[in-house]
Design a protein around this motif. Sequence first.
Motif, short mmCIF file in Angstrom:
data_model
loop_
_atom_site.label_atom_id
_atom_site.label_comp_id
_atom_site.label_asym_id
_atom_site.label_seq_id
_atom_site.Cartn_x
_atom_site.Cartn_y
_atom_site.Cartn_z
N PHE A 296 -9.36 -32.83 14.32
CA PHE A 296 -10.30 -31.73 14.07
C PHE A 296 -10.10 -31.17 12.67
CE2 PHE A 296 -10.99 -27.09 14.19
CZ PHE A 296 -12.35 -27.06 14.46
N LEU A 297 -8.86 -30.94 12.28
CA LEU A 297 -8.57 -30.35 10.97
C LEU A 297 -8.88 -31.32 9.84
CD1 LEU A 297 -5.27 -28.46 11.78
CD2 LEU A 297 -7.52 -27.46 11.35
N GLU B 13 -11.76 -31.29 23.54
CA GLU B 13 -12.58 -30.67 22.50
C GLU B 13 -11.77 -29.62 21.75
OE1 GLU B 13 -16.61 -27.93 21.95
OE2 GLU B 13 -15.96 -28.55 23.95
N ALA B 14 -11.68 -29.76 20.43
CA ALA B 14 -11.01 -28.76 19.59
C ALA B 14 -12.07 -27.80 19.06
CB ALA B 14 -10.27 -29.43 18.45
N LEU C 288 -6.23 -23.96 25.74
CA LEU C 288 -5.02 -23.42 25.13
C LEU C 288 -5.18 -23.37 23.62
CD1 LEU C 288 -2.06 -25.96 24.97
CD2 LEU C 288 -4.44 -26.65 25.23
N TYR C 289 -4.27 -22.63 22.96
CA TYR C 289 -4.33 -22.43 21.51
C TYR C 289 -3.07 -23.01 20.88
CZ TYR C 289 -8.08 -19.33 22.86
OH TYR C 289 -9.23 -18.84 23.40
N ILE D 9 0.62 -34.27 26.13
CA ILE D 9 0.80 -33.30 25.05
C ILE D 9 0.47 -33.95 23.70
CG2 ILE D 9 2.43 -31.79 23.88
CD1 ILE D 9 1.63 -30.88 26.68
N GLU D 10 0.85 -35.21 23.56
CA GLU D 10 0.57 -35.93 22.31
C GLU D 10 -0.93 -36.01 22.04
OE1 GLU D 10 2.64 -36.88 24.62
OE2 GLU D 10 4.59 -36.76 23.59
N ALA D 11 -1.73 -36.19 23.11
CA ALA D 11 -3.18 -36.26 22.94
C ALA D 11 -3.75 -34.92 22.48
CB ALA D 11 -3.84 -36.68 24.26
N ILE D 12 -3.18 -33.84 22.98
CA ILE D 12 -3.62 -32.50 22.54
C ILE D 12 -3.33 -32.33 21.05
CG2 ILE D 12 -3.20 -30.03 22.78
CD1 ILE D 12 -2.55 -30.55 25.74
N GLU D 13 -2.13 -32.68 20.64
CA GLU D 13 -1.75 -32.52 19.24
C GLU D 13 -2.60 -33.40 18.34
OE1 GLU D 13 2.95 -31.38 20.09
OE2 GLU D 13 2.38 -33.43 19.54
#
Length: 257
Positions: free
Chosen positions: A53-54, A86-87, A114-115, A43-47
Amino acid sequence: MFGKTNDRAHRGLSAGFLTALGLLMAAFLAPGGAVAAPAGQSIEAIEQTVRDFLRAQGEKEPGEWDIRVHRLDRRLRLHACRTPLEAFAPHGRVELSGRTTVGVRCNDTKRWKLYVPVSIDRFMEVVVTRHPLSSGQRISAADLTMARKNTARLPYGYYERIEPVVGQAVRQPLAAGDVVRPATLAEPTLVQRGQELILVADTGSVQVSMSGVALENGARGERIRVRNTRSGRTVEGTVLDSHRVNVGTVSAPMAGR
């Protein structure tokens, strides 16, 4: 004697069964065990993918950013992606201020998407009033200054430069330090009712001018009614500046009337 022997055998079987069961459970639970449960996506990698990206998007825009990724449910179980995450912007672009959403997807053989909800504060210099301004007042550069504000809390707009504000009129009273918004400004009235004007018209080949009188007030770009002094005709035209109104294309005989 026979019954006693069977009892010993039963106790020996129970002990052996429990020992085997314990070994099996230890193997299953062991981190490196051959039958250990497979690890899921971090989950940390997703965040972190969302943050990266931002930040990359923000490098193209002025200001300072405070990015808060809303905490994802730690019970979420996704296949561990073997390719880089990929974001992406779900709607083609991401609003870099306020609440928004960033998509994250895995593109390996077991695809998922996921979003992730995000809150973004953007701090930058915007135009504010130096002192109180009254309704109808025409703004000068001396009336304005710059101040650092969180634009995520300015949903009705703001100005990044003083120059576009100078010369405009205040639509409603402003206190010292107020953020100047487009809705609080109006083009100043350049033409007053009863004022003598030059009416400009095209005849197709040349531009002709006639004298006229404004029948109503008008700001730059507004359409107002004017009267041709010579002919007495009333027409509509667009205010060009404080002394000229464009009444469009007319025929040559009409222009001379």
